[in-house]
Design a protein around this motif. Sequence first.
Motif, PDB file in Angstrom:
ATOM      1  N   ALA A 168      -5.158  12.666   9.648  1.00  0.00           N
ATOM      2  CA  ALA A 168      -5.167  11.389   8.944  1.00  0.00           C
ATOM      3  C   ALA A 168      -5.567  11.605   7.487  1.00  0.00           C
ATOM      4  O   ALA A 168      -6.555  12.283   7.210  1.00  0.00           O
ATOM      5  N   VAL A 169      -4.795  11.027   6.580  1.00  0.00           N
ATOM      6  CA  VAL A 169      -5.073  11.097   5.152  1.00  0.00           C
ATOM      7  C   VAL A 169      -4.970   9.684   4.592  1.00  0.00           C
ATOM      8  O   VAL A 169      -3.934   9.036   4.761  1.00  0.00           O
ATOM      9  N   PRO A 170      -6.008   9.172   3.947  1.00  0.00           N
ATOM     10  CA  PRO A 170      -5.916   7.818   3.391  1.00  0.00           C
ATOM     11  C   PRO A 170      -4.844   7.761   2.305  1.00  0.00           C
ATOM     12  O   PRO A 170      -4.705   8.682   1.510  1.00  0.00           O
ATOM     13  N   ILE A 171      -4.079   6.668   2.275  1.00  0.00           N
ATOM     14  CA  ILE A 171      -3.078   6.492   1.222  1.00  0.00           C
ATOM     15  C   ILE A 171      -3.450   5.360   0.277  1.00  0.00           C
ATOM     16  O   ILE A 171      -2.704   5.040  -0.631  1.00  0.00           O
ATOM     17  N   GLY A 172      -4.590   4.758   0.491  1.00  0.00           N
ATOM     18  CA  GLY A 172      -5.041   3.673  -0.375  1.00  0.00           C
ATOM     19  C   GLY A 172      -6.519   3.421  -0.157  1.00  0.00           C
ATOM     20  O   GLY A 172      -7.152   4.065   0.678  1.00  0.00           O
ATOM     21  N   PRO A 173      -7.057   2.478  -0.902  1.00  0.00           N
ATOM     22  CA  PRO A 173      -8.474   2.163  -0.755  1.00  0.00           C
ATOM     23  C   PRO A 173      -8.731   1.463   0.572  1.00  0.00           C
ATOM     24  O   PRO A 173      -7.812   0.915   1.177  1.00  0.00           O
ATOM     25  N   PRO A 174      -9.983   1.462   1.027  1.00  0.00           N
ATOM     26  CA  PRO A 174     -10.310   0.722   2.246  1.00  0.00           C
ATOM     27  C   PRO A 174      -9.943  -0.751   2.074  1.00  0.00           C
ATOM     28  O   PRO A 174     -10.112  -1.323   0.996  1.00  0.00           O
ATOM     29  N   LEU A 175      -9.419  -1.349   3.138  1.00  0.00           N
ATOM     30  CA  LEU A 175      -9.046  -2.761   3.088  1.00  0.00           C
ATOM     31  C   LEU A 175     -10.232  -3.624   3.482  1.00  0.00           C
ATOM     32  O   LEU A 175     -11.010  -3.265   4.364  1.00  0.00           O
ATOM     33  N   ARG A 176     -10.330  -4.740   2.849  1.00  0.00           N
ATOM     34  CA  ARG A 176     -11.339  -5.719   3.214  1.00  0.00           C
ATOM     35  C   ARG A 176     -10.604  -6.985   3.618  1.00  0.00           C
ATOM     36  O   ARG A 176      -9.839  -7.550   2.838  1.00  0.00           O
ATOM     37  N   MET A 186       0.823  -1.199   0.000  1.00  0.00           N
ATOM     38  CA  MET A 186       0.000   0.000   0.000  1.00  0.00           C
ATOM     39  C   MET A 186       0.862   1.254   0.000  1.00  0.00           C
ATOM     40  O   MET A 186       0.463   2.262  -0.529  1.00  0.00           O
ATOM     41  N   LEU A 187       2.008   1.183   0.626  1.00  0.00           N
ATOM     42  CA  LEU A 187       2.846   2.368   0.727  1.00  0.00           C
ATOM     43  C   LEU A 187       3.550   2.689  -0.584  1.00  0.00           C
ATOM     44  O   LEU A 187       3.692   3.857  -0.947  1.00  0.00           O
ATOM     45  N   TRP A 188       3.997   1.655  -1.294  1.00  0.00           N
ATOM     46  CA  TRP A 188       4.778   1.904  -2.497  1.00  0.00           C
ATOM     47  C   TRP A 188       4.040   2.730  -3.555  1.00  0.00           C
ATOM     48  O   TRP A 188       4.627   3.655  -4.123  1.00  0.00           O
ATOM     49  N   PRO A 189       2.776   2.462  -3.893  1.00  0.00           N
ATOM     50  CA  PRO A 189       2.114   3.290  -4.907  1.00  0.00           C
ATOM     51  C   PRO A 189       2.116   4.783  -4.553  1.00  0.00           C
ATOM     52  O   PRO A 189       2.294   5.635  -5.423  1.00  0.00           O
ATOM     53  N   ALA A 190       1.942   5.111  -3.282  1.00  0.00           N
ATOM     54  CA  ALA A 190       1.971   6.514  -2.873  1.00  0.00           C
ATOM     55  C   ALA A 190       3.370   7.090  -3.034  1.00  0.00           C
ATOM     56  O   ALA A 190       3.547   8.221  -3.515  1.00  0.00           O
ATOM     57  N   LEU A 191       4.382   6.330  -2.640  1.00  0.00           N
ATOM     58  CA  LEU A 191       5.767   6.797  -2.780  1.00  0.00           C
ATOM     59  C   LEU A 191       6.171   6.907  -4.242  1.00  0.00           C
ATOM     60  O   LEU A 191       6.901   7.821  -4.633  1.00  0.00           O
TER      61      LEU A 191
END
Length: 122
Positions: free
Chosen positions: A50-58, A1-6
């Motif tokens: 808080a800022v979302p960095i990806g879609p909600p996880l399921r 999840m972190l890599w796409p934002a970076l």
Amino acid sequence: MLWPALERLLPDYPDVSVELSVDSGFRDIVADRFDAGVRLGEHVDKDMVAVPIGPPLRMAVVGAPAYFARHDRPKTPHDLTGHNCINMRFPTLGGLYAWEFEKAGREVQVRVGVRSRSTSHA
């Protein structure tokens, strides 16, 4: 999840240096001299933004076929208390993490695997 934002951020800011520290506990990122922190869920201190960095996880409850060959499949979240489940211990939450479920806007927390590790005091 972190890599796409970076991956989107770093080309525009080539002088930014990224260091990762992975820790399941809650840390004071200011006192520990971090510029940012990433947490799953809604556990954010009241003075943090808080800022979302990806879609909600399921999440999904899964088990090995060999396990279910010996045990009944759970039909409800509360059925999990009679199963051997993997727990996570968060010292900052005061013990084992309760699994969180939601259906039709109704939230349920279940402490899994309780029956298989507890003793009766009757």
